[in-house]
Design a protein around this motif. Structure first.
Motif, mmCIF file in Angstrom:
data_model
loop_
_atom_site.group_PDB
_atom_site.id
_atom_site.type_symbol
_atom_site.label_atom_id
_atom_site.label_comp_id
_atom_site.label_asym_id
_atom_site.label_seq_id
_atom_site.Cartn_x
_atom_site.Cartn_y
_atom_site.Cartn_z
ATOM 1 N N LYS A 155 0.788 -1.382 -0.049
ATOM 2 C CA LYS A 155 0.014 -0.043 0.008
ATOM 3 C C LYS A 155 0.743 1.080 0.083
ATOM 4 C CE LYS A 155 -4.140 -1.860 1.534
ATOM 5 N NZ LYS A 155 -5.581 -1.591 2.739
ATOM 6 N N GLU A 156 1.993 1.138 0.238
ATOM 7 C CA GLU A 156 3.074 2.195 0.281
ATOM 8 C C GLU A 156 4.318 1.807 -0.495
ATOM 9 O OE1 GLU A 156 3.996 3.730 4.114
ATOM 10 O OE2 GLU A 156 2.037 4.309 4.310
ATOM 11 N N LEU A 157 4.587 2.394 -1.475
ATOM 12 C CA LEU A 157 5.922 2.128 -2.315
ATOM 13 C C LEU A 157 6.955 3.378 -2.145
ATOM 14 C CD1 LEU A 157 4.126 0.853 -5.722
ATOM 15 C CD2 LEU A 157 5.044 -0.356 -3.608
ATOM 16 N N LEU A 158 7.769 3.030 -2.190
ATOM 17 C CA LEU A 158 9.081 3.903 -2.213
ATOM 18 C C LEU A 158 9.977 3.825 -3.674
ATOM 19 C CD1 LEU A 158 11.165 6.243 -1.320
ATOM 20 C CD2 LEU A 158 12.212 4.394 -0.259
ATOM 21 N N GLU A 175 -5.758 2.656 -7.135
ATOM 22 C CA GLU A 175 -6.433 3.441 -6.030
ATOM 23 C C GLU A 175 -5.876 2.545 -4.766
ATOM 24 O OE1 GLU A 175 -10.759 4.305 -3.918
ATOM 25 O OE2 GLU A 175 -10.744 3.664 -5.909
ATOM 26 N N GLY A 176 -5.598 3.247 -3.623
ATOM 27 C CA GLY A 176 -5.132 2.401 -2.328
ATOM 28 C C GLY A 176 -3.861 2.524 -2.249
ATOM 29 N N ILE A 177 -3.057 2.946 -3.161
ATOM 30 C CA ILE A 177 -1.288 2.885 -2.918
ATOM 31 C C ILE A 177 -0.909 4.484 -2.867
ATOM 32 C CG2 ILE A 177 0.614 2.395 -4.032
ATOM 33 C CD1 ILE A 177 -0.436 -0.198 -5.252
ATOM 34 N N ASN A 178 -0.308 4.613 -2.034
ATOM 35 C CA ASN A 178 0.564 6.151 -1.839
ATOM 36 C C ASN A 178 1.929 5.532 -2.202
ATOM 37 O OD1 ASN A 178 -1.602 7.470 -0.977
ATOM 38 N ND2 ASN A 178 -1.092 7.179 1.028
ATOM 39 N N THR A 179 2.309 6.551 -3.043
ATOM 40 C CA THR A 179 3.862 6.649 -3.790
ATOM 41 C C THR A 179 4.654 7.672 -3.290
ATOM 42 O OG1 THR A 179 2.937 5.408 -5.457
ATOM 43 C CG2 THR A 179 5.145 6.119 -5.866
ATOM 44 N N LYS A 197 14.344 20.271 -10.726
ATOM 45 C CA LYS A 197 13.165 21.032 -11.247
ATOM 46 C C LYS A 197 12.114 19.989 -11.601
ATOM 47 C CE LYS A 197 11.392 24.212 -14.798
ATOM 48 N NZ LYS A 197 12.123 25.233 -15.776
ATOM 49 N N ILE A 198 11.120 19.922 -10.963
ATOM 50 C CA ILE A 198 10.099 18.721 -11.200
ATOM 51 C C ILE A 198 8.745 19.249 -11.698
ATOM 52 C CG2 ILE A 198 8.873 16.924 -10.242
ATOM 53 C CD1 ILE A 198 11.034 16.512 -8.195
ATOM 54 N N SER A 199 8.356 18.794 -12.830
ATOM 55 C CA SER A 199 6.769 19.136 -13.452
ATOM 56 C C SER A 199 5.963 17.743 -13.153
ATOM 57 C CB SER A 199 7.152 19.532 -14.765
ATOM 58 O OG SER A 199 7.438 20.699 -14.850
ATOM 59 N N VAL A 200 4.772 17.840 -12.871
ATOM 60 C CA VAL A 200 4.009 16.768 -12.842
ATOM 61 C C VAL A 200 2.763 17.133 -13.691
ATOM 62 C CG1 VAL A 200 2.443 15.053 -11.479
ATOM 63 C CG2 VAL A 200 4.655 15.964 -10.510
ATOM 64 N N LYS A 222 12.470 15.707 0.977
ATOM 65 C CA LYS A 222 13.030 14.740 0.199
ATOM 66 C C LYS A 222 12.119 13.870 -0.501
ATOM 67 C CE LYS A 222 16.519 10.955 0.409
ATOM 68 N NZ LYS A 222 17.278 10.042 1.368
ATOM 69 N N TYR A 223 11.019 13.802 -0.225
ATOM 70 C CA TYR A 223 10.142 12.897 -0.850
ATOM 71 C C TYR A 223 8.720 13.633 -1.530
ATOM 72 C CZ TYR A 223 12.836 9.555 1.292
ATOM 73 O OH TYR A 223 13.828 8.578 1.929
ATOM 74 N N MET A 224 8.550 13.253 -2.534
ATOM 75 C CA MET A 224 7.132 13.816 -2.867
ATOM 76 C C MET A 224 6.317 12.686 -3.248
ATOM 77 S SD MET A 224 6.759 15.580 -6.852
ATOM 78 C CE MET A 224 7.002 14.307 -7.859
ATOM 79 N N VAL A 225 5.125 12.887 -2.766
ATOM 80 C CA VAL A 225 4.107 11.887 -2.507
ATOM 81 C C VAL A 225 3.096 12.046 -3.780
ATOM 82 C CG1 VAL A 225 2.129 11.029 -1.343
ATOM 83 C CG2 VAL A 225 3.905 12.007 -0.150
ATOM 84 N N VAL A 226 2.998 10.701 -4.415
ATOM 85 C CA VAL A 226 2.161 10.615 -5.589
ATOM 86 C C VAL A 226 1.105 9.629 -5.453
ATOM 87 C CG1 VAL A 226 2.065 10.244 -8.133
ATOM 88 C CG2 VAL A 226 4.091 11.142 -7.119
ATOM 89 N N ARG A 227 -0.143 9.876 -5.429
ATOM 90 C CA ARG A 227 -1.515 9.257 -5.380
ATOM 91 C C ARG A 227 -1.853 8.738 -6.396
ATOM 92 N NH1 ARG A 227 -1.630 10.008 0.141
ATOM 93 N NH2 ARG A 227 -1.227 12.239 0.732
ATOM 94 N N GLU A 228 -3.023 7.910 -6.562
ATOM 95 C CA GLU A 228 -3.452 7.191 -7.477
ATOM 96 C C GLU A 228 -3.714 8.046 -8.863
ATOM 97 O OE1 GLU A 228 -8.391 7.135 -7.014
ATOM 98 O OE2 GLU A 228 -7.081 6.791 -5.297
#
Length: 457
Positions: free
Chosen positions: A366-369, A410-414, A428-431, A441-447
């Motif tokens: 449910k959580e990935l790095l 759905e259900g996984i936080n990355t 420099k990051i674009s999403v 240090k970390y950027m969280v990306v959801r479903e």
């Protein structure tokens, strides 16, 4: 029946697909209604399930086989906590392999991590704790297992099994740390006890096993004296379990990566080589200390001949089909070694962590790095199964810039380790076309489907 639910490939490294397919074929060849070590013995060894699942979780995503192994082996446990190398038993041959017991615990940890099956993990936890209570009585004043009353295997190669053996204690440290995480995940008190025991054993090895003259870790400590035997097994565990200091690791990795011409028994400097099973820890250890490309090159040099035209396209039990790494005798006529062995099918997990850059960090995945690989790989893409659904990932890299495409169910936080994306400074990051600022240090990306670009500022 097995259904392929995961894949991994790279245009710049086409051999990755070949090794993924060979891992799948090896697992399928050796599996009946449970993981068996090979098609000759057909035994569901506890350590076999550990290695087989390293390949299976990223390809077939089968959870039931690991649960079956965990329960059936545990059902053979004796009241004192020990259980046999395999189960269910079919004859009166209660064979104990102590490292197999530790890899059963490590399998339980991985099973919960990849499946999210808390119910089974809770049911099996007492078996793990009972075993570790027994093993604690085998330890010396330094917290190391010393001259245990049960045999242990490691792999088919020679190793000094007197006194306190480093490789065996490496498996023990792994089991202790995995138990600590299991307790935390299950909300059960006591994790600190097992983590402290692991830290104590790790510090003892770091302080007492390193031979400054050889620049290597000795195989064992016998009555306080270092063994005069050195093996890749000891070096592998010192690296894979993060036992070695930076200085020790530099000396060890330099010798492991020396461009000698091994005979698959003994290296030019006298180190005994691992056979395929312990190779997982060797290549993991090299990668842990930043030598990903070198680790993969060594991996290919040793395994490539198994996939040449002629053999079956599966991974073997030893480096030869007619020979033994234990005795060094070639041309055995009574029988061949197995040319399909699940203990050799670990490549998908190695690739996932160190080339694809993905680690599961919470039960049920449910959580990935995600972090960029330390290798020079230019592109890699994969889809892998999780209990929440398939995850898609694709890297295209060009120096300090690149793209990362993610398809997260759905259900996984990355969490993306942004510090890994560029070699210096902040990226420099674009999403999805919009520049973002990362608070840490970390950027969280959801479903969802995400197209991420990055470059050095």
């Amino acid at each position: 029946p097995f259904v392929e639910r995961g894949h991994m490939k790279s245009r710049s490294l086409p051999w990755i697909s070949r090794y993924m397919q060979a891992s799948e074929k090896t697992i399928k060849t050796c599996t009946t209604d449970g993981y068996t070590d090979n098609y000759r013995e057909r035994r569901q060894y506890a350590q076999t399930g550990y290695y087989a699942a390293l390949g299976n979780y990223w390809t077939f995503g089968d959870q039931a086989l690991q649960a079956r192994k965990l329960f059936q082996v545990a059902q053979e446990a004796q009241p004192n906590g020990i259980f046999p190398a395999y189960g269910p038993l079919i004859e009166e041959d209660y064979m104990v392999i102590l490292d197999s017991n530790f890899l059963w615990i490590r399998s339980l940890h991985n099973y919960l991590l990849y499946s999210g099956d808390y119910e089974s993990a809770r049911a099996l936890l007492p078996t793990a704790l009972n075993l570790l209570s027994l093993v604690e009585t085998f330890t010396n004043d330094d917290g190391l297992i010393d001259s245990p009353p049960y045999a242990y295997w490691l792999d088919h190669a020679r190793n000094d099994r007197r006194g306190a053996n480093l490789a065996l204690n490496g498996h023990y440290i792994g089991a202790l740390e995995d138990t600590a995480r299991l307790l935390d995940w299950l909300g059960v008190a006591g994790a600190d006890k097992y983590q402290s025991a692991a830290d104590r054993a790790r510090n003892s090895i770091q302080a007492s096993f390193f031979n400054a003259e050889k620049g290597l870790f000795a195989d064992a400590l016998i009555n306080g004296e270092q063994s005069d035997q050195f093996s890749e097994h000891a070096q592998a565990m010192a690296l894979a379990l993060r036992i070695a200091t930076g200085e020790q690791a530099e000396s060890v990795t330099r010798q492991l990566l020396a461009d000698d011409e091994p005979d698959f028994i003994r290296r030019a400097n006298g180190m005994f080589m691992v056979t395929p099973a312990m190779s997982y820890f060797l290549h993991k250890g090299l990668a842990e200390y930043g030598h990903v490309d070198e680790s993969m090159a060594l991996f290919k040099r040793r395994f490539d001949h198994m996939l040449e035209t002629g053999p079956n396209g599966t991974f073997w039990e030893e480096w030869w089909l007619r020979g033994s790494g234990r005795s060094g005798q070639m041309g055995l006529l009574d029988r061949t070694r197995s040319d399909a062995q699940t203990e050799s099918a670990f490549a998908p997990a190695l690739f996932a962590e160190y080339l694809l850059g993905v680690q599961a960090t919470h039960p049920g995945m449910k959580e990935l790095l995600i972090r960029r690989s330390d290798s020079e790989i230019r592109d890699i893409e994969a889809s892998f199964p999780t209990p929440q659904g398939p995850v898609g990932i694709r890297w295209v890299l060009d120096g300090d810039k690149g793209t990362l495409d993610l398809n997260i169910p759905e259900g996984i936080n990355t969490s993306i380790d942004t510090s890994s994306l560029v070699s210096r400074g902040r990226p420099k990051i674009s999403v999805n076309g919009e520049e973002v600022e990362t608070p840490g240090k970390y950027m969280v990306v959801r479903e969802g489907i995400h197209h991420i670009t990055f470059e050095s500022r």
